[in-house]
Enzyme design. Structure first.
Site, short mmCIF file in Angstrom:
data_model
loop_
_atom_site.label_atom_id
_atom_site.label_comp_id
_atom_site.label_asym_id
_atom_site.label_seq_id
_atom_site.Cartn_x
_atom_site.Cartn_y
_atom_site.Cartn_z
N GLY A 46 0.83 -1.19 0.00
CA GLY A 46 0.00 0.00 0.00
C GLY A 46 0.87 1.24 0.00
N GLN A 51 2.66 9.90 1.55
CA GLN A 51 3.95 9.23 1.54
C GLN A 51 4.80 9.63 0.33
OE1 GLN A 51 2.13 5.16 2.38
NE2 GLN A 51 4.16 5.04 3.36
N CYS A 102 6.31 -0.12 7.35
CA CYS A 102 5.83 1.09 6.66
C CYS A 102 6.95 1.62 5.77
CB CYS A 102 5.42 2.15 7.68
SG CYS A 102 4.78 3.66 6.94
N LEU A 103 6.59 1.97 4.56
CA LEU A 103 7.57 2.51 3.63
C LEU A 103 8.09 3.88 4.07
CD1 LEU A 103 5.90 1.46 0.25
CD2 LEU A 103 7.77 0.32 1.48
N HIS A 144 -3.99 0.74 7.84
CA HIS A 144 -2.66 1.36 7.82
C HIS A 144 -2.63 2.54 6.84
CE1 HIS A 144 1.87 1.10 8.00
NE2 HIS A 144 1.70 1.78 6.87
N GLU A 145 -3.13 2.30 5.63
CA GLU A 145 -3.10 3.36 4.61
C GLU A 145 -4.06 4.50 4.97
OE1 GLU A 145 -0.66 3.41 2.60
OE2 GLU A 145 -0.12 1.36 3.14
N HIS A 148 -2.55 7.01 7.27
CA HIS A 148 -1.68 8.00 6.62
C HIS A 148 -2.46 9.24 6.21
CE1 HIS A 148 2.26 6.18 6.42
NE2 HIS A 148 1.75 5.06 5.96
#
Length: 193
Positions: A46, A51, A102-103, A144-145, A148
């Site tokens: 994701g 991000q 997480c990226l 999670h997304e 953000h």
């Protein structure tokens, strides 16, 4: 299409509530294509607008279930409802089943309790509304997304001692302020630190 730099914890756009997308334009479609390419190159499951430095309420996801079902799509101006945590949520976290990464906090994983179910309502690239009911790992990805988009990174939700450990890593890598990013396919994660 191009791979976009992924912002690292501390970049202001990651910690602000994203604004609605509104009309789905060609610029938004191009951004989404770049986000898919970036997510795949990272690799991730994701990626949210903030991000990649875009403070808009949208995210992409790409995940293959154990049974081979592919879940891939975009959520524009999403709404997310989650089921309450199950009674077993009082038990100790399962480091294998509940570990998340997480990226925007690259190279690390910590266990975090999430709801086992989620209902997503959003729009697609044509602006058409849709609804998804997700369970298990897919529900975790959506939560999670969606976080953000509200300026929350999963490490912000960690309990001690994991919260303390995550922020120790962040200080060691000089994260926590603006100007840090990494480019999938070009940067080694160790080189980001």
């Amino acid at each position: 299409m191009s791979i976009l730099p992924i912002r690292i914890y501390g970049e202001p756009v990651l910690h602000e509530v994203a604004t609605p997308v509104g009309e789905v334009t060609d610029d938004i479609r191009s951004l989404v294509a770049d986000m898919f390419e970036t997510m795949d190159a990272a690799p991730g499951v994701g990626l949210a607008g903030p991000q990649v430095g875009v403070g808009k309420r949208l995210f992409v996801f790409g995940y293959t279930e154990d049974d081979g079902t592919v879940r891939r799509g975009v959520a524009i101006d999403p709404e997310l409802w989650i089921a309450p945590a199950e009674p077993e949520s009082l038990e100790e976290l399962d480091e294998d089943e509940e570990a998340e990464g997480c990226l925007s906090f690259p190279g690390e994983r910590f266990a975090l309790r999430r709801s086992p179910r989620a209902l997503l309502r959003a729009r697609d690239l044509d602006g058409a509304p849709y609804e998804l009911l997700a369970e298990g790992w897919f529900a975790r990805i959506l939560q999670h997304e969606y976080d953000h988009l509200d300026g929350i990174i999963y490490v912000d939700r960690l309990d001690r001692p994991d919260h303390k450990q995550a922020f120790k890593i962040m200080r060691k890598r000089s994260w926590g302020g603006p100007g840090k990013a990494w480019l999938p396919g070009a940067d080694e994660l160790d080189g980001v630190a």
